[in-house]
Write an enzyme that holds these catalytic residues in place. Structure first.
Site, PDB file in Angstrom:
ATOM      1  CG  HIS A  24     -19.673 -12.738  43.797  1.00 56.27           C
ATOM      2  ND1 HIS A  24     -18.318 -12.981  43.994  1.00 56.27           N
ATOM      3  CD2 HIS A  24     -20.172 -14.131  43.490  1.00 56.27           C
ATOM      4  CE1 HIS A  24     -17.836 -14.281  43.459  1.00 56.27           C
ATOM      5  NE2 HIS A  24     -19.045 -14.794  43.382  1.00 56.27           N
ATOM      6  CE1 TYR A  53     -19.956 -12.190  40.439  1.00 53.51           C
ATOM      7  CE2 TYR A  53     -20.743 -10.502  38.857  1.00 53.51           C
ATOM      8  CZ  TYR A  53     -20.048 -11.107  39.627  1.00 53.51           C
ATOM      9  OH  TYR A  53     -18.894 -10.136  40.364  1.00 53.51           O
ATOM     10  CG  HIS A 129     -15.700 -13.600  46.143  1.00 49.65           C
ATOM     11  ND1 HIS A 129     -15.392 -12.779  45.281  1.00 49.65           N
ATOM     12  CD2 HIS A 129     -14.875 -14.842  45.885  1.00 49.65           C
ATOM     13  CE1 HIS A 129     -14.253 -13.102  44.495  1.00 49.65           C
ATOM     14  NE2 HIS A 129     -13.784 -14.518  44.762  1.00 49.65           N
ATOM     15  CB  CYS A 139     -16.516  -9.407  47.258  1.00 52.20           C
ATOM     16  SG  CYS A 139     -17.951 -10.283  46.363  1.00 52.20           S
TER      17      CYS A 139
HETATM   18 ZN   LIG Z   1     -16.827 -11.445  44.689  1.00 48.82          ZN
END
Ligand SMILES: [Zn+2]
Length: 145
Positions: A24, A53, A129, A139
């Site tokens: 990401h 994350y 992502h 992303c």
């Molecule tokens: Zn993302």
């Protein structure tokens, strides 16, 4: 013998099967400082228990710890259960458009981190992502493959 086997499998419930490593960006401008603490604060404000994350890589190439690997993250809807989420600081140019703003240090850290994770999870697929089905975002703003 049977009870031992059950005990073992119970202990292993602490560990997750990992199929995916999802990359990401923080979707912040290259000129904006957005620290791991900023990210953690914003995720908590959105109702997450912690930063979503597992790793966060700032522009200086330093990797910061997010959630522990045995914990399920909150970074990819429908794919959190069996994945690891890595985010780099940036992803937008100075005008706010999606852009690969990774510094040389971030690229190097990301490469090494993925290499290390692949040693522990050799079957995990590394994706961006946006490569996941149904994701409409840009992303992480670069081609992960
Ligand atoms: Zn993302």
């Amino acid at each position: 013998m049977m009870s031992n086997a059950i005990l073992t499998s119970c202990q292993y419930q602490n560990y997750r099967r990992i199929d995916l490593i999802v990359i990401h960006c923080s979707a912040t401008r290259a000129t904006q400082r957005y620290t791991v603490d900023d990210c953690r604060r914003d995720h908590r404000a959105r109702g997450f228990a912690d930063i979503g994350y597992h790793y966060y890589i700032t522009r200086d190439g330093v990797v910061h710890r997010g959630r522990q690997l045995y914990q399920v993250g909150a970074h990819a809807t429908g794919y959190n259960q069996h994945s690891i989420g890595i985010c780099y600081e940036g992803g937008l140019d100075i005008r706010g458009r999606p852009c690969d703003t990774r510094t040389t240090e971030q690229k190097e850290t990301l490469r090494r981190l993925i290499q290390r994770l692949k040693e522990d999870y050799p079957n995990a697929k590394v994706v961006g992502h946006r490569d996941l089905p149904g994701v409409q975002k840009a992303c992480p703003c670069f081609e992960v493959s």
